[in-house]
Design a protein around this motif. Sequence first.
Motif, PDB file in Angstrom:
ATOM      1  N   VAL A 151    -111.480 136.127 -30.504  1.00 10.29           N
ATOM      2  CA  VAL A 151    -112.227 136.467 -29.290  1.00 10.29           C
ATOM      3  C   VAL A 151    -112.726 137.906 -29.401  1.00 10.29           C
ATOM      4  CG1 VAL A 151    -110.698 134.959 -27.930  1.00 10.29           C
ATOM      5  CG2 VAL A 151    -110.282 137.431 -27.926  1.00 10.29           C
ATOM      6  N   ILE A 152    -113.748 138.232 -28.608  1.00  7.45           N
ATOM      7  CA  ILE A 152    -114.141 139.634 -28.512  1.00  7.45           C
ATOM      8  C   ILE A 152    -113.925 140.124 -27.087  1.00  7.45           C
ATOM      9  CG2 ILE A 152    -115.806 139.580 -30.426  1.00  7.45           C
ATOM     10  CD1 ILE A 152    -118.029 139.516 -28.358  1.00  7.45           C
ATOM     11  N   VAL A 153    -113.652 141.418 -26.979  1.00  9.51           N
ATOM     12  CA  VAL A 153    -113.437 142.061 -25.687  1.00  9.51           C
ATOM     13  C   VAL A 153    -114.678 142.911 -25.414  1.00  9.51           C
ATOM     14  CG1 VAL A 153    -111.880 143.521 -24.327  1.00  9.51           C
ATOM     15  CG2 VAL A 153    -110.984 142.233 -26.285  1.00  9.51           C
ATOM     16  N   THR A 154    -115.337 142.691 -24.272  1.00 10.24           N
ATOM     17  CA  THR A 154    -116.489 143.522 -23.907  1.00 10.24           C
ATOM     18  C   THR A 154    -116.264 144.069 -22.500  1.00 10.24           C
ATOM     19  OG1 THR A 154    -117.907 141.870 -22.803  1.00 10.24           O
ATOM     20  CG2 THR A 154    -118.001 141.954 -25.222  1.00 10.24           C
ATOM     21  N   GLU A 179    -125.976 146.216 -20.902  1.00 14.86           N
ATOM     22  CA  GLU A 179    -125.105 145.101 -21.278  1.00 14.86           C
ATOM     23  C   GLU A 179    -123.671 145.589 -21.488  1.00 14.86           C
ATOM     24  OE1 GLU A 179    -126.084 141.891 -21.577  1.00 14.86           O
ATOM     25  OE2 GLU A 179    -128.024 142.586 -20.809  1.00 14.86           O
ATOM     26  N   PRO A 180    -122.698 144.736 -21.187  1.00 18.66           N
ATOM     27  CA  PRO A 180    -121.314 145.087 -21.517  1.00 18.66           C
ATOM     28  C   PRO A 180    -121.195 145.410 -23.015  1.00 18.66           C
ATOM     29  CG  PRO A 180    -121.370 143.108 -20.173  1.00 18.66           C
ATOM     30  CD  PRO A 180    -122.796 143.419 -20.542  1.00 18.66           C
ATOM     31  N   GLN A 181    -120.416 146.416 -23.337  1.00 13.66           N
ATOM     32  CA  GLN A 181    -120.275 146.834 -24.728  1.00 13.66           C
ATOM     33  C   GLN A 181    -119.018 146.233 -25.347  1.00 13.66           C
ATOM     34  OE1 GLN A 181    -122.773 149.086 -26.272  1.00 13.66           O
ATOM     35  NE2 GLN A 181    -123.633 148.013 -24.489  1.00 13.66           N
ATOM     36  N   GLU A 182    -119.134 145.874 -26.632  1.00 11.07           N
ATOM     37  CA  GLU A 182    -117.998 145.293 -27.339  1.00 11.07           C
ATOM     38  C   GLU A 182    -116.975 146.387 -27.630  1.00 11.07           C
ATOM     39  OE1 GLU A 182    -119.076 142.662 -30.488  1.00 11.07           O
ATOM     40  OE2 GLU A 182    -117.148 142.892 -31.505  1.00 11.07           O
ATOM     41  N   ILE A 183    -115.717 146.144 -27.281  1.00  9.17           N
ATOM     42  CA  ILE A 183    -114.719 147.170 -27.577  1.00  9.17           C
ATOM     43  C   ILE A 183    -113.716 146.769 -28.642  1.00  9.17           C
ATOM     44  CG2 ILE A 183    -114.976 148.570 -25.494  1.00  9.17           C
ATOM     45  CD1 ILE A 183    -112.856 147.184 -24.123  1.00  9.17           C
ATOM     46  N   LYS A 184    -113.423 145.498 -28.795  1.00  7.45           N
ATOM     47  CA  LYS A 184    -112.606 145.082 -29.925  1.00  7.45           C
ATOM     48  C   LYS A 184    -112.604 143.574 -30.133  1.00  7.45           C
ATOM     49  CE  LYS A 184    -109.430 147.342 -27.722  1.00  7.45           C
ATOM     50  NZ  LYS A 184    -108.280 147.928 -27.038  1.00  7.45           N
ATOM     51  N   THR A 185    -112.034 143.192 -31.259  1.00  9.97           N
ATOM     52  CA  THR A 185    -111.877 141.782 -31.610  1.00  9.97           C
ATOM     53  C   THR A 185    -110.389 141.477 -31.659  1.00  9.97           C
ATOM     54  OG1 THR A 185    -113.872 141.886 -32.968  1.00  9.97           O
ATOM     55  CG2 THR A 185    -112.387 140.075 -33.403  1.00  9.97           C
ATOM     56  N   LEU A 186    -109.997 140.317 -31.153  1.00  8.15           N
ATOM     57  CA  LEU A 186    -108.592 139.917 -31.213  1.00  8.15           C
ATOM     58  C   LEU A 186    -108.480 138.590 -31.951  1.00  8.15           C
ATOM     59  CD1 LEU A 186    -107.572 140.521 -27.453  1.00  8.15           C
ATOM     60  CD2 LEU A 186    -107.351 142.146 -29.354  1.00  8.15           C
ATOM     61  N   GLY A 187    -107.382 138.415 -32.681  1.00  8.27           N
ATOM     62  CA  GLY A 187    -107.181 137.190 -33.446  1.00  8.27           C
ATOM     63  C   GLY A 187    -105.805 136.578 -33.218  1.00  8.27           C
ATOM     64  N   VAL A 188    -105.418 135.698 -34.122  1.00  3.25           N
ATOM     65  CA  VAL A 188    -104.166 134.944 -33.989  1.00  3.25           C
ATOM     66  C   VAL A 188    -102.965 135.887 -33.811  1.00  3.25           C
ATOM     67  CG1 VAL A 188    -102.587 133.356 -35.178  1.00  3.25           C
ATOM     68  CG2 VAL A 188    -105.067 133.006 -35.318  1.00  3.25           C
ATOM     69  N   GLY A 189    -102.161 135.595 -32.803  1.00  3.34           N
ATOM     70  CA  GLY A 189    -100.974 136.409 -32.527  1.00  3.34           C
ATOM     71  C   GLY A 189    -101.243 137.546 -31.556  1.00  3.34           C
ATOM     72  N   ASP A 190    -102.522 137.833 -31.299  1.00  3.62           N
ATOM     73  CA  ASP A 190    -102.859 138.837 -30.287  1.00  3.62           C
ATOM     74  C   ASP A 190    -102.820 138.192 -28.910  1.00  3.62           C
ATOM     75  OD1 ASP A 190    -103.296 140.883 -32.144  1.00  3.62           O
ATOM     76  OD2 ASP A 190    -105.414 140.380 -32.376  1.00  3.62           O
ATOM     77  N   ASP A 247    -104.625 143.837 -10.227  1.00  6.28           N
ATOM     78  CA  ASP A 247    -106.030 144.200 -10.061  1.00  6.28           C
ATOM     79  C   ASP A 247    -106.880 143.043 -10.585  1.00  6.28           C
ATOM     80  OD1 ASP A 247    -108.255 145.720  -9.570  1.00  6.28           O
ATOM     81  OD2 ASP A 247    -107.661 147.382 -10.872  1.00  6.28           O
ATOM     82  N   VAL A 248    -108.191 143.156 -10.424  1.00 12.71           N
ATOM     83  CA  VAL A 248    -109.071 142.141 -11.002  1.00 12.71           C
ATOM     84  C   VAL A 248    -109.157 142.351 -12.511  1.00 12.71           C
ATOM     85  CG1 VAL A 248    -110.432 141.787  -8.904  1.00 12.71           C
ATOM     86  CG2 VAL A 248    -111.140 143.555 -10.554  1.00 12.71           C
ATOM     87  N   ARG A 249    -109.725 141.394 -13.211  1.00 16.17           N
ATOM     88  CA  ARG A 249    -109.890 141.495 -14.661  1.00 16.17           C
ATOM     89  C   ARG A 249    -110.746 142.710 -15.016  1.00 16.17           C
ATOM     90  NH1 ARG A 249    -105.913 138.376 -16.728  1.00 16.17           N
ATOM     91  NH2 ARG A 249    -106.182 136.160 -16.293  1.00 16.17           N
ATOM     92  N   SER A 250    -110.316 143.475 -16.003  1.00 17.11           N
ATOM     93  CA  SER A 250    -110.960 144.747 -16.299  1.00 17.11           C
ATOM     94  C   SER A 250    -111.910 144.684 -17.497  1.00 17.11           C
ATOM     95  CB  SER A 250    -109.897 145.812 -16.534  1.00 17.11           C
ATOM     96  OG  SER A 250    -109.038 145.408 -17.575  1.00 17.11           O
ATOM     97  N   ALA A 251    -112.041 143.521 -18.111  1.00 17.70           N
ATOM     98  CA  ALA A 251    -112.951 143.367 -19.254  1.00 17.70           C
ATOM     99  C   ALA A 251    -113.292 141.884 -19.387  1.00 17.70           C
ATOM    100  CB  ALA A 251    -112.288 143.888 -20.533  1.00 17.70           C
ATOM    101  N   ASN A 252    -114.311 141.595 -20.204  1.00 18.62           N
ATOM    102  CA  ASN A 252    -114.633 140.201 -20.532  1.00 18.62           C
ATOM    103  C   ASN A 252    -113.918 139.820 -21.820  1.00 18.62           C
ATOM    104  OD1 ASN A 252    -116.916 139.729 -18.554  1.00 18.62           O
ATOM    105  ND2 ASN A 252    -117.758 141.465 -19.700  1.00 18.62           N
ATOM    106  N   ILE A 253    -113.458 138.581 -21.870  1.00 14.89           N
ATOM    107  CA  ILE A 253    -112.927 138.048 -23.124  1.00 14.89           C
ATOM    108  C   ILE A 253    -113.792 136.848 -23.463  1.00 14.89           C
ATOM    109  CG2 ILE A 253    -110.937 137.048 -24.298  1.00 14.89           C
ATOM    110  CD1 ILE A 253    -110.197 139.822 -23.435  1.00 14.89           C
ATOM    111  N   ILE A 254    -114.489 136.940 -24.610  1.00 19.13           N
ATOM    112  CA  ILE A 254    -115.446 135.902 -24.997  1.00 19.13           C
ATOM    113  C   ILE A 254    -115.002 135.278 -26.318  1.00 19.13           C
ATOM    114  CG2 ILE A 254    -117.889 135.392 -25.428  1.00 19.13           C
ATOM    115  CD1 ILE A 254    -118.462 138.188 -24.062  1.00 19.13           C
ATOM    116  N   CYS A 255    -114.942 133.975 -26.329  1.00 19.76           N
ATOM    117  CA  CYS A 255    -114.566 133.267 -27.549  1.00 19.76           C
ATOM    118  C   CYS A 255    -115.626 133.501 -28.627  1.00 19.76           C
ATOM    119  CB  CYS A 255    -114.436 131.775 -27.241  1.00 19.76           C
ATOM    120  SG  CYS A 255    -114.114 130.777 -28.687  1.00 19.76           S
ATOM    121  N   SER A 256    -115.205 133.838 -29.843  1.00 20.33           N
ATOM    122  CA  SER A 256    -116.179 134.118 -30.905  1.00 20.33           C
ATOM    123  C   SER A 256    -116.031 133.187 -32.098  1.00 20.33           C
ATOM    124  CB  SER A 256    -116.081 135.588 -31.342  1.00 20.33           C
ATOM    125  OG  SER A 256    -114.779 135.898 -31.736  1.00 20.33           O
ATOM    126  N   GLU A 257    -115.216 132.143 -31.953  1.00 21.30           N
ATOM    127  CA  GLU A 257    -115.048 131.170 -33.038  1.00 21.30           C
ATOM    128  C   GLU A 257    -114.787 129.804 -32.427  1.00 21.30           C
ATOM    129  OE1 GLU A 257    -112.659 132.793 -36.422  1.00 21.30           O
ATOM    130  OE2 GLU A 257    -111.649 130.853 -36.258  1.00 21.30           O
TER     131      GLU A 257
END
Length: 152
Positions: A65-68, A76-87, A98-108
């Motif tokens: 997934v990517i975090v924006t 546009e929301p800026q990409e801040i990192k990529t997360l993978g298995v085990g993250d 609080d409300v969600r503070s970033a977007n998490i978008i599936c990248s695979e």
Amino acid sequence: MRTTQARHEEYFSFLRSVSLLQELPEEKLARIVDCLEVDYFEKGEYIIREGEEGNTFFIIAKGEVIVTQSTEGFAEPQEIKTLGVGDYFGEKALISEDVRSANIICSENDTQCLVVDRDNFIQMVGTYEELQVYLKEYVKELSRSDERRNSA
Ligand code: WNU
């Protein structure tokens, strides 16, 4: 067909490999496995949307997934990192209430996340002091990096 028992063992040993959960007592980890749900996502799908209410914590079992995040000075929301298995992700809204503070978008395609709801997350963290301290520190650090980045 895979038995419930086999699935239980598979997730149990996977969760044991997640650094955050390494020190959790066996019965706690087994309880988490019992109340897990598995969610499947395709590339481009939003798993979390910034600004929405959220009641779940996610651990990536497969895929990426990517975090924006919306950022001052950018349309546009800026990409801040990529997360993978085990993250994992989604802890911040639960911990800071609080409300969600970033977007998490599936990248695979065929990304799989283990999902823990708020009550079970609170149980998991609340009964384990070190985990609570660790996550609270981490969440504070995330807020600091948000400020440094000028997130909107
Ligand atoms: C970041 N700023 C913010 C990540 C995952 C786990 C840990 C970093 Cl312990 P939420 C959106 C989620 C948020 C975090 C995740 O996005 N996130 C970040 C940042 O720099 N959030 N504000 N980096 S990846 C990550 C540390 O999990 O939780 O519920 O939803 O606000």
